[in-house]
Design an enzyme around this catalytic site. Structure first.
Site, short mmCIF file in Angstrom:
data_model
loop_
_atom_site.label_atom_id
_atom_site.label_comp_id
_atom_site.label_asym_id
_atom_site.label_seq_id
_atom_site.Cartn_x
_atom_site.Cartn_y
_atom_site.Cartn_z
N ASN A 108 0.83 -1.20 0.00
CA ASN A 108 0.00 0.00 0.00
C ASN A 108 0.87 1.24 0.00
O ASN A 108 1.96 1.27 0.55
CB ASN A 108 -0.96 0.00 1.20
N PHE A 112 -1.72 8.16 4.32
CA PHE A 112 -2.52 8.77 5.42
C PHE A 112 -3.76 9.49 4.90
O PHE A 112 -4.05 10.64 5.28
CB PHE A 112 -1.68 9.77 6.23
N SER A 170 5.49 5.10 8.79
CA SER A 170 4.86 4.88 7.48
C SER A 170 5.83 5.28 6.39
O SER A 170 6.41 6.36 6.44
CB SER A 170 3.58 5.71 7.34
N ASN A 172 4.96 6.00 3.44
CA ASN A 172 4.21 6.67 2.37
C ASN A 172 4.02 8.17 2.55
O ASN A 172 3.31 8.80 1.78
CB ASN A 172 2.85 5.97 2.21
N THR A 173 4.63 8.73 3.60
CA THR A 173 4.69 10.18 3.75
C THR A 173 6.18 10.53 3.69
O THR A 173 6.93 10.14 4.60
CB THR A 173 4.07 10.62 5.10
N LYS A 209 5.34 3.36 17.19
CA LYS A 209 5.31 2.31 16.15
C LYS A 209 6.45 2.52 15.18
O LYS A 209 6.59 3.59 14.60
CB LYS A 209 3.97 2.34 15.41
N ASN A 238 5.74 -1.62 11.40
CA ASN A 238 4.98 -1.14 10.26
C ASN A 238 5.38 -1.96 9.02
O ASN A 238 6.10 -2.96 9.14
CB ASN A 238 5.28 0.36 10.06
#
Ligand SMILES: Cc1cc2nc3c(=O)[nH]c(=O)nc-3n(C[C@H](O)[C@H](O)[C@H](O)COP(=O)(O)O)c2cc1C
Length: 349
Positions: A108, A112, A170, A172-173, A209, A238
């Site tokens: 993915n 966010f 994450s 993805n940021t 996390k 994660n």
């Protein structure tokens, strides 16, 4: 059975549409109900919070805390809502969620997507059931001061959640995972410590996390800072930015975080390394590739007081939850553990 048929039908849709529909159905009370109580052997606790069983729903599934009741009826011992950012944001362009069915995996790059703190808090106030609920907080992509985003998020969710998770992992940021670096993490944890001190007696557990893509120095630094700043636990881990050679799916080259079966070995190894440093000093929650009782028990033996899953639920459907709990109870009994607690960290000592 109906729930399984529903899950099978959902698997025919594009993954994000299926997810949105499943969440809506759960929010409307149309999800499965797992009514049997958890076997008593599975009782555990995380940072003083009593859990009927150690199986939690990982963050990202219910980013806006819109289906907490439906999700808690599925049999989870706890549910982590979010990641929520202060302001609403769209996330990345679709498609951004890929099922790697042959690999038992998901990639993915959602980024966010969420309705912001306002929506999250309205939902959590309305839909709180008796379940243990964690609130996972993050920073906006376009934020000028990401540390401030966490401080604001923490202060706002604290009254409504049983625990708060700071998500700095994450992929993805852009740049977010840099907050795991020693200097940046020190600044972030010091700022949160300041906000926390305002809650004094009513202070809720605070978890961090982290990513599975950490070297030995980063593990040492994070463990040291987590202790120095009085964190209550680490959630490990994660998704990974690694792409194991073994991947077979045509989506294996997609950008984003990989989760599910191929993450199990890496995330469990990192969990064990942290357990060897931190067991007995703070609680550890194992995430990454939990798909059955064997993988859940392996995380517990590596040092996890509880585990979470996401990908296996998306790939297998909700019947997985009661089946996993029954089988975990049977496995513990077969291995001579009277309680789950006896098995925690058995491989880390
Ligand atoms: C589609 C998707 C979205 C996710 N979103 C988040 C998120 O918003 N915040 C977070 O901390 N983790 C998020 N995660 C990571 C999961 O919480 C979990 O750490 C990871 O998927 C590994 O567990 P699994 O192998 O059981 O899926 C997401 C994972 C997936 C697959």
């Amino acid at each position: 059975m109906l729930a399984d048929l529903g899950a099978a039908a959902l698997r025919l849709l594009d993954p994000e549409t299926a997810h949105t529909l499943a969440l809506r159905a759960l929010a409307m009370g149309m999800g499965p109900a797992h009514s049997a109580p958890s076997p008593p052997r599975l009782k555990t606790s995380i940072a003083g919070l009593a859990l009927a069983n150690p199986l939690g729903l990982a963050a990202g599934f219910d980013k806006n805390a819109q289906a907490l009741n439906g999700l808690s009826r599925m049999g989870f011992g706890f549910i982590e809502a979010g990641t929520v950012t202060p302001k609403a944001q769209e996330g990345n362009a679709r498609p951004r969620l890929f099922r790697l069915a042959e690999d038992g995996a998901v990639i993915n790059r959602m980024g966010f997507n969420n309705g912001g703190l306002h929506v999250f808090l309205d939902n959590i106030r309305l839909h709180r059931s008796g379940a243990i609920i964690g609130a996972n907080i993050g920073a906006n992509k376009d934020s000028k001061d990401r540390v401030e985003d966490y401080a604001v998020g923490y202060a706002r969710v604290h009254p409504w959640a049983d625990y708060v998770t700071v998500n700095v992992s994450s992929p993805n940021t852009p740049g977010l995972r840099g907050l795991q670096d020693k200097g940046a993490l020190e600044t972030l944890l010091a700022r949160l410590g300041g906000v926390r001190s305002g809650f004094a007696g009513a202070r809720k557990p605070l978890f961090l996390k982290i990513a599975p893509d950490l070297d030995g120095t980063a593990i040492d630094d994070i463990a040291t800072l987590a202790l120095a700043h009085g964190l209550d636990g680490l959630i490990i881990s994660n998704t990974t930015i690694a792409r194991p050679e073994s991947l077979a799916s045509r989506y294996k080259g997609e950008t984003g975080g990989l989760s599910g079966d191929p993450l199990f070995g890496l995330s469990t190894k990192i969990l064990l390394l942290f357990a060897q440093r931190l067991m007995g000093q703070m609680c550890l929650i194992g995430v990454g590739g939990v798909r059955d009782a064997a993988t859940a028990l392996a995380k517990v033996k590596a040092g996890a007081s509880a585990v979470q899953l996401y990908s296996a639920l998306a790939l297998q459907g909700p019947a997985l939850i009661p089946a996993l709990l029954q089988e975990l109870d049977a496995r513990l009994a077969a291995e001579g553990f009277a309680t789950l607690d006896e098995a925690i960290g058995a491989d880390a000592r």
